[in-house]
Write a protein that holds these residues in place. Structure first.
Motif, PDB file in Angstrom:
ATOM      1  N   ILE A  19       0.838  -1.199   0.000  1.00 52.27           N
ATOM      2  CA  ILE A  19       0.000   0.000   0.000  1.00 52.27           C
ATOM      3  C   ILE A  19       0.873   1.249   0.000  1.00 52.27           C
ATOM      4  O   ILE A  19       0.663   2.182  -0.778  1.00 52.27           O
ATOM      5  CB  ILE A  19      -0.965  -0.022   1.211  1.00 52.27           C
ATOM      6  N   GLU A  20       1.884   1.249   0.851  1.00 51.31           N
ATOM      7  CA  GLU A  20       2.802   2.385   0.924  1.00 51.31           C
ATOM      8  C   GLU A  20       3.611   2.528  -0.358  1.00 51.31           C
ATOM      9  O   GLU A  20       3.799   3.634  -0.876  1.00 51.31           O
ATOM     10  CB  GLU A  20       3.743   2.224   2.118  1.00 51.31           C
ATOM     11  N   LEU A  21       4.084   1.416  -0.896  1.00 51.12           N
ATOM     12  CA  LEU A  21       4.892   1.425  -2.116  1.00 51.12           C
ATOM     13  C   LEU A  21       4.178   2.139  -3.257  1.00 51.12           C
ATOM     14  O   LEU A  21       4.772   2.941  -3.972  1.00 51.12           O
ATOM     15  CB  LEU A  21       5.244  -0.009  -2.537  1.00 51.12           C
ATOM     16  N   PHE A  22       2.895   1.874  -3.416  1.00 48.41           N
ATOM     17  CA  PHE A  22       2.148   2.462  -4.518  1.00 48.41           C
ATOM     18  C   PHE A  22       1.482   3.788  -4.153  1.00 48.41           C
ATOM     19  O   PHE A  22       0.710   4.334  -4.931  1.00 48.41           O
ATOM     20  CB  PHE A  22       1.119   1.474  -5.066  1.00 48.41           C
ATOM     21  N   GLY A  23       1.806   4.312  -2.970  1.00 47.22           N
ATOM     22  CA  GLY A  23       1.337   5.642  -2.596  1.00 47.22           C
ATOM     23  C   GLY A  23      -0.144   5.735  -2.285  1.00 47.22           C
ATOM     24  O   GLY A  23      -0.714   6.819  -2.317  1.00 47.22           O
ATOM     25  N   MET A  24      -0.760   4.614  -2.014  1.00 45.32           N
ATOM     26  CA  MET A  24      -2.177   4.617  -1.671  1.00 45.32           C
ATOM     27  C   MET A  24      -2.316   4.853  -0.175  1.00 45.32           C
ATOM     28  O   MET A  24      -1.536   4.314   0.604  1.00 45.32           O
ATOM     29  CB  MET A  24      -2.809   3.271  -2.046  1.00 45.32           C
ATOM     30  N   THR A  25      -3.291   5.642   0.203  1.00 43.87           N
ATOM     31  CA  THR A  25      -3.486   5.832   1.636  1.00 43.87           C
ATOM     32  C   THR A  25      -4.063   4.551   2.226  1.00 43.87           C
ATOM     33  O   THR A  25      -4.816   3.837   1.556  1.00 43.87           O
ATOM     34  CB  THR A  25      -4.452   6.998   1.934  1.00 43.87           C
ATOM     35  N   ALA A  96      -7.362  -1.364 -14.073  1.00 43.67           N
ATOM     36  CA  ALA A  96      -6.439  -0.367 -13.536  1.00 43.67           C
ATOM     37  C   ALA A  96      -5.155  -1.020 -13.030  1.00 43.67           C
ATOM     38  O   ALA A  96      -4.055  -0.521 -13.290  1.00 43.67           O
ATOM     39  CB  ALA A  96      -7.111   0.426 -12.411  1.00 43.67           C
ATOM     40  N   ALA A  97      -5.291  -2.141 -12.325  1.00 42.84           N
ATOM     41  CA  ALA A  97      -4.108  -2.848 -11.811  1.00 42.84           C
ATOM     42  C   ALA A  97      -3.247  -3.356 -12.964  1.00 42.84           C
ATOM     43  O   ALA A  97      -2.012  -3.243 -12.927  1.00 42.84           O
ATOM     44  CB  ALA A  97      -4.537  -3.994 -10.906  1.00 42.84           C
ATOM     45  N   LYS A  98      -3.873  -3.881 -13.997  1.00 42.76           N
ATOM     46  CA  LYS A  98      -3.121  -4.380 -15.153  1.00 42.76           C
ATOM     47  C   LYS A  98      -2.413  -3.246 -15.884  1.00 42.76           C
ATOM     48  O   LYS A  98      -1.275  -3.402 -16.328  1.00 42.76           O
ATOM     49  CB  LYS A  98      -4.046  -5.144 -16.098  1.00 42.76           C
ATOM     50  N   LEU A  99      -3.080  -2.106 -16.019  1.00 47.37           N
ATOM     51  CA  LEU A  99      -2.451  -0.957 -16.673  1.00 47.37           C
ATOM     52  C   LEU A  99      -1.245  -0.459 -15.884  1.00 47.37           C
ATOM     53  O   LEU A  99      -0.223  -0.094 -16.475  1.00 47.37           O
ATOM     54  CB  LEU A  99      -3.462   0.171 -16.866  1.00 47.37           C
TER      55      LEU A  99
END
Length: 107
Positions: A19-25, A96-99
């Motif tokens: 979660i942190e790696l991809f910058g998602m809260t 979205a995840a695949k993109l």
């Protein structure tokens, strides 16, 4: 009436790191997770209570997620009242995840 998600354990260390790696809260990740477990749809208040978060904050996240297509609502321009049910759009979330992966792989 929608079912509430019972108290959940904290995300695993691995999940927290991704979660942190991809910058998602963490809250946005929990909102998506909660919606994934509530197929019938839930209100922002339902999500807020389940996650111990302010429903207005949750609503802002839901509006943003809906604008990107990964969340759907039953709100229409002609709707009466203020109750809006939100659902996860699994297809769009997968797209979205695949993109993202495609981009990260340099494709």
């Amino acid at each position: 009436m929608p079912k509430y998600v019972q108290a959940k354990p904290e995300p695993s260390q691995e999940a927290s790191e991704v979660i942190e790696l991809f910058g998602m809260t963490p809250l946005r990740a929990e909102i998506l997770r909660h919606l994934s477990m509530c197929e019938e749809g839930v209100t922002s208040g339902d999500v807020g209570r389940a996650l111990s978060a302010n429903y207005r904050t949750v609503a802002r996240h839901l509006v943003m997620l809906e604008s990107h297509g990964v969340v759907e609502s039953d709100a229409t321009e002609e709707r009466q009242g203020v109750r809006v049910l939100y659902r996860i759009n699994r297809t769009q979330l997968s797209v979205a995840a695949k993109l993202l992966l495609k981009y990260l792989h340099g494709e």
